[in-house]
Enzyme design. Structure first.
Site, PDB file in Angstrom:
ATOM      1  N   HIS A   1       0.848  -1.188   0.000  1.00  0.00           N
ATOM      2  CA  HIS A   1       0.000   0.000   0.000  1.00  0.00           C
ATOM      3  C   HIS A   1       0.890   1.246   0.000  1.00  0.00           C
ATOM      4  O   HIS A   1       2.104   1.138   0.142  1.00  0.00           O
ATOM      5  CB  HIS A   1      -0.937   0.001   1.225  1.00  0.00           C
TER       6      HIS A   1
HETATM    7  C1  T46 Z   1       3.008   0.790   6.745  1.00  0.00           C
HETATM    8  C2  T46 Z   1       3.796  -0.447   6.934  1.00  0.00           C
HETATM    9  C3  T46 Z   1       5.265  -0.192   6.970  1.00  0.00           C
HETATM   10  C4  T46 Z   1      -3.840  -0.716  13.733  1.00  0.00           C
HETATM   11  O1  T46 Z   1      -4.908  -0.949  14.326  1.00  0.00           O
HETATM   12  N1  T46 Z   1      -3.107   0.386  14.077  1.00  0.00           N
HETATM   13  C5  T46 Z   1      -1.929   0.697  13.464  1.00  0.00           C
HETATM   14  O2  T46 Z   1      -1.305   1.695  13.818  1.00  0.00           O
HETATM   15  C6  T46 Z   1      -1.471  -0.166  12.422  1.00  0.00           C
HETATM   16  C7  T46 Z   1      -0.159   0.133  11.689  1.00  0.00           C
HETATM   17  C8  T46 Z   1      -2.212  -1.253  12.083  1.00  0.00           C
HETATM   18  N2  T46 Z   1      -3.364  -1.517  12.739  1.00  0.00           N
HETATM   19  C9  T46 Z   1      -4.131  -2.728  12.388  1.00  0.00           C
HETATM   20  C10 T46 Z   1      -4.779  -2.673  11.011  1.00  0.00           C
HETATM   21  C11 T46 Z   1      -4.745  -4.118  10.559  1.00  0.00           C
HETATM   22  O3  T46 Z   1      -5.890  -4.790  11.043  1.00  0.00           O
HETATM   23  O4  T46 Z   1      -3.223  -3.827  12.350  1.00  0.00           O
HETATM   24  C12 T46 Z   1      -3.532  -4.715  11.287  1.00  0.00           C
HETATM   25  C13 T46 Z   1      -2.329  -4.911  10.382  1.00  0.00           C
HETATM   26  O5  T46 Z   1      -2.055  -3.685   9.670  1.00  0.00           O
HETATM   27  P1  T46 Z   1      -1.537  -3.665   8.166  1.00  0.00           P
HETATM   28  O6  T46 Z   1      -2.095  -4.789   7.418  1.00  0.00           O
HETATM   29  O7  T46 Z   1      -1.791  -2.289   7.611  1.00  0.00           O
HETATM   30  O8  T46 Z   1       0.046  -3.891   8.389  1.00  0.00           O
HETATM   31  P2  T46 Z   1       1.225  -3.832   7.327  1.00  0.00           P
HETATM   32  O9  T46 Z   1       2.382  -4.486   7.964  1.00  0.00           O
HETATM   33  O10 T46 Z   1       0.798  -4.324   6.000  1.00  0.00           O
HETATM   34  O11 T46 Z   1       1.537  -2.262   7.142  1.00  0.00           O
HETATM   35  C14 T46 Z   1       2.030  -1.494   8.231  1.00  0.00           C
HETATM   36  C15 T46 Z   1       1.292  -0.156   8.337  1.00  0.00           C
HETATM   37  O12 T46 Z   1      -0.109  -0.385   8.388  1.00  0.00           O
HETATM   38  C16 T46 Z   1       1.586   0.780   7.192  1.00  0.00           C
HETATM   39  O13 T46 Z   1       1.161   2.082   7.523  1.00  0.00           O
HETATM   40  O14 T46 Z   1       3.452   1.730   6.107  1.00  0.00           O
HETATM   41  O15 T46 Z   1       3.423  -1.232   8.065  1.00  0.00           O
END
Ligand code: T46
Length: 133
Positions: A49
């Site tokens: 993303h």
């Molecule tokens: C990014 C990369 C480097 C939350 O509730 N709060 C938060 O602050 C974050 C980051 C995530 N979440 C929840 C949302 C999803 O249900 O945690 C779950 C996993 O998040 P996500 O799939 O977005 O994680 P990544 O590792 O794909 O991405 C993350 C960050 O979301 C993003 O901003 O730049 O790490």
């Protein structure tokens, strides 16, 4: 695309190393959120993303991982493997994290609180957003 990797000051002595990070000094923005990921399985890719306005610094504080950064024109691959290095990612950059070592802990310092509306999770939408489509 310019890759900005910070090398943080290490305060080392016979007891070990310590790194301290202050907003607007070591980190180029106000830190509004810290999160970290670990137990990332073999072959896993995270991210996939971009963000409309969020800025972040990624630090692999244990183990290692790789990142693919894409600004719509160009892609670059960066390795993170030192706890005193921080990769700056501005807004409008598609990112993918992969090749996590089994002991990897990837910590992220973010310029804003979590806002789902700031995410661009579709690659075609990202290309349109950065005027590449
Ligand atoms: C990014 C990369 C480097 C939350 O509730 N709060 C938060 O602050 C974050 C980051 C995530 N979440 C929840 C949302 C999803 O249900 O945690 C779950 C996993 O998040 P996500 O799939 O977005 O994680 P990544 O590792 O794909 O991405 C993350 C960050 O979301 C993003 O901003 O730049 O790490």
């Amino acid at each position: 695309m310019q890759i900005v990797k910070y090398v943080f000051q290490q305060h080392g002595d016979e007891r070990g190393q310590l790194v301290a990070l202050e907003e607007h000094k070591d980190i180029p923005f106000e830190i509004k959120r810290v999160y970290y990921m670990y137990d990332t399985g073999k072959g896993v890719t995270r991210g996939q993303h971009a963000h409309k306005s969020l800025e972040q610094i990624l630090i692999c504080i244990h183990g290692s991982c790789k990142l693919m950064l894409d600004n719509g024109k160009e892609k670059k691959i960066v390795s993170l493997e030192k706890p005193y290095e921080g990769l700056y990612i501005s807004n409008n950059i598609w990112r993918e994290m992969y090749d996590f070592s089994s002991d990897a802990v990837l910590m992220v310092l973010a310029s804003d609180v979590y806002k789902e509306e700031d995410y661009i999770r579709n690659y075609d939408e990202f290309l349109k957003f950065v005027n590449m489509k």
